[in-house]
Design an enzyme around this catalytic site. Structure first.
Site, mmCIF file in Angstrom:
data_model
loop_
_atom_site.group_PDB
_atom_site.id
_atom_site.type_symbol
_atom_site.label_atom_id
_atom_site.label_comp_id
_atom_site.label_asym_id
_atom_site.label_seq_id
_atom_site.Cartn_x
_atom_site.Cartn_y
_atom_site.Cartn_z
ATOM 1 N N GLU A 1 -6.897 -7.459 -1.047
ATOM 2 C CA GLU A 1 -7.536 -7.457 0.271
ATOM 3 C C GLU A 1 -9.000 -7.074 0.126
ATOM 4 O OE1 GLU A 1 -5.540 -5.099 3.200
ATOM 5 O OE2 GLU A 1 -3.590 -6.054 2.865
ATOM 6 N N GLU B 1 0.816 -1.219 0.000
ATOM 7 C CA GLU B 1 0.000 0.000 0.000
ATOM 8 C C GLU B 1 0.850 1.269 0.000
ATOM 9 O OE1 GLU B 1 -3.025 -0.087 3.007
ATOM 10 O OE2 GLU B 1 -4.121 -1.700 2.014
#
Length: 711
Positions: free
Chosen positions: A269, A198
């Protein structure tokens, strides 16, 4: 954070092999650095041994391994596989495996190789998310704290010291996997690797050095020649051949897709719930909503979905990051204890089966999108050889609708997707749940309410003369503790007042969203010299953000206010600093050290409401083999050990807006227990009632059974 006798402002902040799993459905051109026999990819999907694969991934965070025994690994893997999952995904925690520079730990519960071999033994694939920054609500995002002391260090940017150590650790992990033959290119189970995590969330904060770091990280990873593709999640500028992926709850709606037509569309995710922090309410995401967005992602050419989490597990010890509770993603399909949470588990299992039944047209058919109404669509995959499958989508969240498709009528519930096998038969609907709901039951089996069974040791409060380090300034908390303990004492002497008076000093704590605290409470000071001792406590380090190495914590200012205008600024006085607690230093939580410290047995009135107290008692293992939990609802804030193993921090006094603790029951794995003579040690910061602690067994029953019992 706990502070005593002061007025101040300061900063506060708040761990397992994280594991995730991936379902295989089932040729092809390739991308990446792989060979024909192994793993490649094209614009549709990953290709394993020459065959396209449609993958559902499920992340699990598990207590792994203790004293030579596999504990929860086998049963969790088995349950996840039975839920339609075929590939397990795991983070690699740098601070777990290299706690000191150059000293690696892959033993016991940190045995990454053994874990991957256990996965292989159950016939599953592996996705290895090396990071080595992982975030994950894990202490310091997985970075070892010693990195902060490396000269010139700036984390996660085009910084030579950081890149040197990041490459060194990443190479260590890759070479370890290669030495065991664990990559798919060697015939092993690892089909994917991840570098960074991320980074797109913070890249702009590093300006041009952020973009150059992304390029370097990708080139470094690919250059390690794992023989399997690399991914970067939430990284739109991931350089070829690295695949950029999506994280979130609704990637079918929010993800524009990979940055190259030659890369597959992957969802790293899919949040089945959300993390919970102290003072926060649990986030409940329905099975219907998870299924809707998973089906929508597949309908829009997605080929990989990773459920985060599928099993959240427990943040044992001091492994959770700032302010996160000990239980992690308890609302996942497998709850904190590894028990099935219905209907999530069963509803998703049925979704996987429905999609797998039409894997061929999904992977090889041509996609057509049809409008069937103002808020309705059909996504059709059809091929002369592989057959046909259709996803009918009703985006109207308020009303059911009847849809016409190929001369047939189909009724769909509000906000629902129907899957038509052979483009005719409705075999699954996301908003229609056929699995009965279950309920978790907590059954007390022992209450520790006998005063004579408890022993207590009270921490002494150090004075200025007791502290080894004295300076004319307040020192930063973690520069002294190095994250080896949560606690640091600040002490002050020779505070003189002309007369006895009621003054104020601050006491309190921050929260997940409040990191700078200024609080006041009254305190009595005497005429003459006063000694002041302040305990600063961490609740874990942060797990994200740019320039984490620059953040500071602990006491930054202190003053005594005597009336509305008369204030004494103490910040410039000479302060003493003492790292940790006496109980920490003699390791009171371990059986062998109990005799080294004088303890006293007290009556009920004397052991209650004692701040900074260590409590010890013994108990036998409950009958059966189901999960065990400790109800700490009568206590305040601290940490618990069972037979020397920390089951985590607790903070039941920090209430949610609805007036309840964020967590009261704390998981004790059966593997921590002996049949009899188990040692329970509790460190309590604030003062609670240990006579109210209870031992419980945890089970589930279906909702119908629960209703009949109530009746």
């Amino acid at each position: 954070r706990k502070k005593r006798k002061k007025m101040m402002s300061g900063r506060v902040a708040s761990c397992w092999i994280l594991v995730a799993m991936v379902v295989v459905l089932s040729t092809a051109s390739a991308g990446g650095d792989t060979a024909e026999k192994g793993v490649t990819y094209d614009g549709r999907s990953l290709i394993i041994d020459g065959q396209r694969k449609l993958l559902f991934s499920a992340y699990i965070r598990s207590l792994c391994f203790l004293n030579g025994l596999l504990m929860m690994w086998p049963s969790l893997i088995k349950k996840t596989k039975e839920g339609g999952i075929d590939v397990i995904q795991t983070y690699v925690f740098w601070n777990l495996h290299e706690p000191k520079l150059g000293q690696f730990d892959f033993s016991g519960r940190n045995d990454l190789v053994k874990f991957i071999k256990e996965i292989r033994s159950q016939g599953l694939y592996v996705c290895l998310r090396i990071g080595p920054f992982v975030e994950a609500e894990w202490n310091y995002g997985g970075l070892p704290f010693w990195l902060r002391d490396v000269p010139g260090m700036v984390y996660r940017t085009d910084n030579e010291p950081f890149k040197f150590h990041m490459q060194r650790f990443t190479s260590k992990i890759v070479n370890l996997m290669k030495s065991e033959g664990l990559y798919a290119s060697q015939g092993g189970p690892i089909i994917l690797s991840q570098i960074e995590n991320e980074y797109g969330n913070v890249e702009a904060g590093f300006h041009e050095k952020g973009a150059s770091y992304v390029k370097w990280a990708a080139q470094m990873a690919v250059g390690l020649q794992t023989g399997v593709p690399w991914i970067m999640c939430k990284q739109p500028d991931a350089p070829d051949p690295v695949i950029n992926t999506c994280n979130g709850m609704r990637c079918g709606e929010t993800f524009p897709g990979p940055n190259s037509p030659n890369k597959p569309k992957m969802w790293t995710e899919d949040w089945t719930s959300f993390y919970q922090f102290y003072g926060g309410e649990p986030y409940i995401r329905s099975a219907e909503d998870i299924a809707f967005h998973a089906a929508l992602f597949i309908a829009k050419n997605g080929s990989y979905i990773n459920y985060y989490m599928y099993h959240g597990g427990t943040n044992f010890g001091r492994t959770s990051s700032s302010y996160f509770i000990t239980g992690y993603y308890d609302q996942a399909p497998l709850d904190e204890y590894g028990l099935l949470r219905q209907p999530k588990y069963g509803h998703l299992k049925e979704l996987h089966a429905a999609i797998k039944s039409s894997a061929n047209p999904l992977l090889h058919g041509k996609q057509t999108v049809l409008s069937l109404g103002p808020m309705q669509q059909a996504y059709v995959f059809e091929d002369e050889n592989s057959g046909c499958v259709a996803f009918l989508v009703n985006n109207d969240a308020r009303k059911a609708i009847q849809m016409q498709f190929r001369n047939n009528a189909y009724s769909l519930l509000p906000k629902s997707i129907g899957i038509l096998q052979d483009c005719k038969t409705l075999i699954y609907e996301t908003a229609k749940v056929n699995v009965a709901k279950n309920m978790r039951v907590t059954t007390p089996v022992q209450v520790f309410n006998v005063p004579d069974k408890w022993e207590v040791f009270r921490e002494s409060i150090p004075t200025f003369s007791d502290t080894p380090l004295k300076t004319n300034a307040l020192l930063e908390h973690t520069n002294l503790t190095k994250d080896r303990t949560d606690y640091l004492w600040y002490t002050l002497s020779r505070v003189h007042l002309a007369r006895t008076r009621l003054s104020t000093l601050s006491s309190g704590h921050g929260s997940r969203n409040i990191t700078v605290v200024k609080l006041q409470v009254p305190v009595s000071l005497i005429n003459g010299q006063n000694n002041i001792s302040i305990l600063s406590g961490m609740v874990g380090l942060p797990d994200s953000g740019a320039y984490m190495e620059r953040k500071s914590y602990g006491l930054t200012k202190a003053q005594i206010s005597c009336g509305e205008t008369n204030a004494i600024d103490l910040s410039g006085y000479q302060w003493g600093h003492l790292v940790g607690l006496l109980g920490d230093k003699v390791r009171l939580h371990q059986w062998a050290n109990l005799k080294s410290v004088k303890r006293s047995t007290n009556d009920a009135g004397l052991i209650k409401n004692c701040p900074l107290a260590w409590y010890k008692t013994m108990f036998d293992e409950p009958n059966g083999d189901g999960p065990v939990g400790l109800n700490m609802g009568s206590m305040g804030k601290g940490e618990v050990w069972v037979n020397g193993q920390s089951i985590g921090r607790y903070w039941v006094s920090f209430l949610t807006p609805s007036g309840h603790p964020s967590q009261s029951i704390y998981h004790i794995p059966r593997a921590f227990l002996k049949p009899s003579g188990n040692l329970l040690v509790v460190f309590e910061e604030e003062g609670g009632d240990p006579l109210g602690i209870s031992l419980n067994t945890i089970s589930v029953i279906d909702s119908n059974q629960a209703q009949s019992q109530l009746s």
